[in-house]
Write an enzyme that holds these catalytic residues in place. Structure first.
Site, short mmCIF file in Angstrom:
data_model
loop_
_atom_site.label_atom_id
_atom_site.label_comp_id
_atom_site.label_asym_id
_atom_site.label_seq_id
_atom_site.Cartn_x
_atom_site.Cartn_y
_atom_site.Cartn_z
N GLY A 211 21.30 -9.56 7.53
CA GLY A 211 20.26 -8.61 7.14
C GLY A 211 20.20 -7.37 8.01
N GLY B 235 33.65 -8.04 7.39
CA GLY B 235 33.97 -6.72 7.93
C GLY B 235 34.94 -6.81 9.10
N ASP C 99 33.83 -7.09 12.90
CA ASP C 99 33.83 -8.36 13.63
C ASP C 99 35.19 -9.03 13.43
OD1 ASP C 99 30.80 -8.68 14.43
OD2 ASP C 99 30.84 -7.91 12.40
N GLU D 198 25.27 0.74 6.03
CA GLU D 198 26.39 1.09 5.15
C GLU D 198 27.57 0.12 5.26
OE1 GLU D 198 27.17 3.22 2.65
OE2 GLU D 198 25.04 3.69 2.55
N GLY D 199 27.73 -0.51 6.43
CA GLY D 199 28.80 -1.50 6.58
C GLY D 199 28.60 -2.65 5.60
N HIS D 200 27.38 -3.20 5.61
CA HIS D 200 27.07 -4.28 4.66
C HIS D 200 27.23 -3.80 3.22
CE1 HIS D 200 24.30 -5.37 8.16
NE2 HIS D 200 25.04 -6.46 8.05
N SER E 245 23.67 -3.62 13.00
CA SER E 245 22.22 -3.81 13.03
C SER E 245 21.70 -3.63 14.45
CB SER E 245 21.86 -5.21 12.52
OG SER E 245 22.45 -5.42 11.24
P1 AMP Z 1 26.07 -9.17 10.19
O1 AMP Z 1 24.86 -8.95 9.34
O2 AMP Z 1 26.11 -8.31 11.42
O3 AMP Z 1 26.34 -10.62 10.47
O4 AMP Z 1 27.31 -8.67 9.33
C1 AMP Z 1 27.55 -9.17 8.05
C2 AMP Z 1 28.92 -8.73 7.60
O5 AMP Z 1 28.99 -7.30 7.59
C3 AMP Z 1 30.04 -9.22 8.54
O6 AMP Z 1 31.17 -9.61 7.78
C4 AMP Z 1 30.32 -8.00 9.35
O7 AMP Z 1 31.64 -7.96 9.86
C5 AMP Z 1 30.12 -6.89 8.35
N1 AMP Z 1 29.85 -5.63 9.03
C6 AMP Z 1 28.96 -5.41 10.02
N2 AMP Z 1 29.05 -4.13 10.46
C7 AMP Z 1 30.00 -3.54 9.71
C8 AMP Z 1 30.57 -2.21 9.68
N3 AMP Z 1 30.16 -1.25 10.50
N4 AMP Z 1 31.55 -1.98 8.78
C9 AMP Z 1 31.98 -2.96 7.94
N5 AMP Z 1 31.50 -4.21 7.92
C10 AMP Z 1 30.52 -4.49 8.79
#
Ligand code: AMP
Length: 315
Positions: free
Chosen positions: A46, A166, A169, A50-52, A205
């Site tokens: 959550g 993503g 990570d 923009e990555g998500h 985040s």
């Molecule tokens: P998180 O909510 O941080 O656990 O991330 C959820 C998914 O989004 C994971 O697969 C992350 O690798 C991906 N993600 C987080 N930040 C980015 C980003 N800047 N660009 C692309 N994917 C991302």
């Protein structure tokens, strides 16, 4: 968090169903699965950025049905890490998820995922989980055990055809790929490029923890990765390239936990650039945040990620 079961986006034409129980999720997905619809899963914790959203849009483009999970997974946080202060905004997340094309948001309470008596974990062994963030002096292998356990559960609960992760990570993606291969999960893992702010900072985040001055300094992380990549591709030995990257960080007052070059698939140490893709990964405390980032150097494709407006380019 008190959320409506169905959230509409501002235009009123996109809706997302919010599910909190595995049984509800299975029910909702049973018929689409039977009808042969292609299901995509985007696991998140959550506080969407923009990555998500890039993952959700890719899933929307490639799948008939898009499920986003929204779960801040306590088992991947160590003692003293930021579980309690991890940023949350469920309402905004649902709106953004709907706009990006999610059909379902699965957001279970902790006790739905880890009920009383829960006693099973999934762990990828070996160097993949013991180096970089998995180094016991850093987050440790327990972090990845938490990740693989929850991802295995999500894959079993949703049963997607494709799951999206993503490159931000990179180690997590490599570990998940290994688990899926080793345990024969019938799912394709898609890893999509890191989405960055205009100054190159990888979206996260955790960037919300940064005070303005630290936010500005944090751009040195992607600059440093660009320095390492360019020096390595320019023919400098990896050790010298890494030292140049460390100097870029030091100039911004950033002392990394690690800045290392490793084989992109096995995460084995590499001394020099060869034929195989190399991952240059960094973790560094900046103000109240611990930030990670990486760049892939792929000599076979004539370099790494394309340079665009930012030091490492966007996707
Ligand atoms: P998180 O909510 O941080 O656990 O991330 C959820 C998914 O989004 C994971 O697969 C992350 O690798 C991906 N993600 C987080 N930040 C980015 C980003 N800047 N660009 C692309 N994917 C991302």
């Amino acid at each position: 968090m008190d959320l409506d079961l169905v959230t509409r986006n501002p235009t009123g034409d996109a809706a997302v169903s919010v599910l909190r129980a595995k049984a509800q999720l299975r029910n909702a997905l049973e018929r689409p699965r039977r009808e042969g619809l292609r299901i995509g899963l985007v696991p998140t914790m959550g506080f969407l950025h923009e990555g998500h959203l890039s993952l959700l849009r890719a899933a929307r483009a490639e799948c008939d049905l898009v499920v986003m999970s929204l779960f801040v997974n306590p088992t991947q946080f160590g003692p003293g890490e930021d579980l309690d202060r991890y940023p949350r905004d469920g309402e905004r997340d649902l709106r953004l998820a709907a706009e990006a094309g999610a059909d379902f948001v699965y957001t279970p309470p902790v006790e739905e995922v880890y009920p009383e008596g829960f006693a099973t974990t999934v762990a990828v062994g070996g160097p993949l989980t013991e180096v970089l963030d998995g180094d016991p002096a850093r987050r440790g292998p327990g972090h990845f055990r938490g990740v693989t356990t929850v991802v295995a559960k999500l894959l079993n609960s949703v049963g997607p055809d494709v799951a999206y992760f993503g490159q931000k990570d990179a180690q997590q993606a490599a570990v998940v790929r290994r688990m899926v291969g080793d345990l024969d999960f019938p799912v394709r893992i898609e890893v999509l490029p890191t989405v960055r702010e205009p100054d190159g900072l990888a979206m996260s985040s955790r960037n919300a923890y940064l005070e303005p001055a630290d936010r500005e300094r944090a751009a040195a992380i992607s600059r440093a990765l660009g320095v390492v990549r360019d020096a390595a591709l320019g023919g400098r030995p990896l050790a010298a390239a890494l030292a140049a990257g460390a100097a870029e960080l030091a100039a911004a007052g950033i002392e990394p936990e690690y800045l290392e070059a490793r084989d992109a698939e096995t995460l084995a140490a590499v001394e020099q650039l060869g034929e195989r893709p190399v991952l240059v990964a960094v973790a560094a405390p900046v103000g109240a945040a611990r930030l990670i980032d990486n760049v892939l150097i792929d000599p076979a494709s004539g370099g790494g990620e394309a340079a665009a407006t930012s030091p490492l380019g966007n996707d």
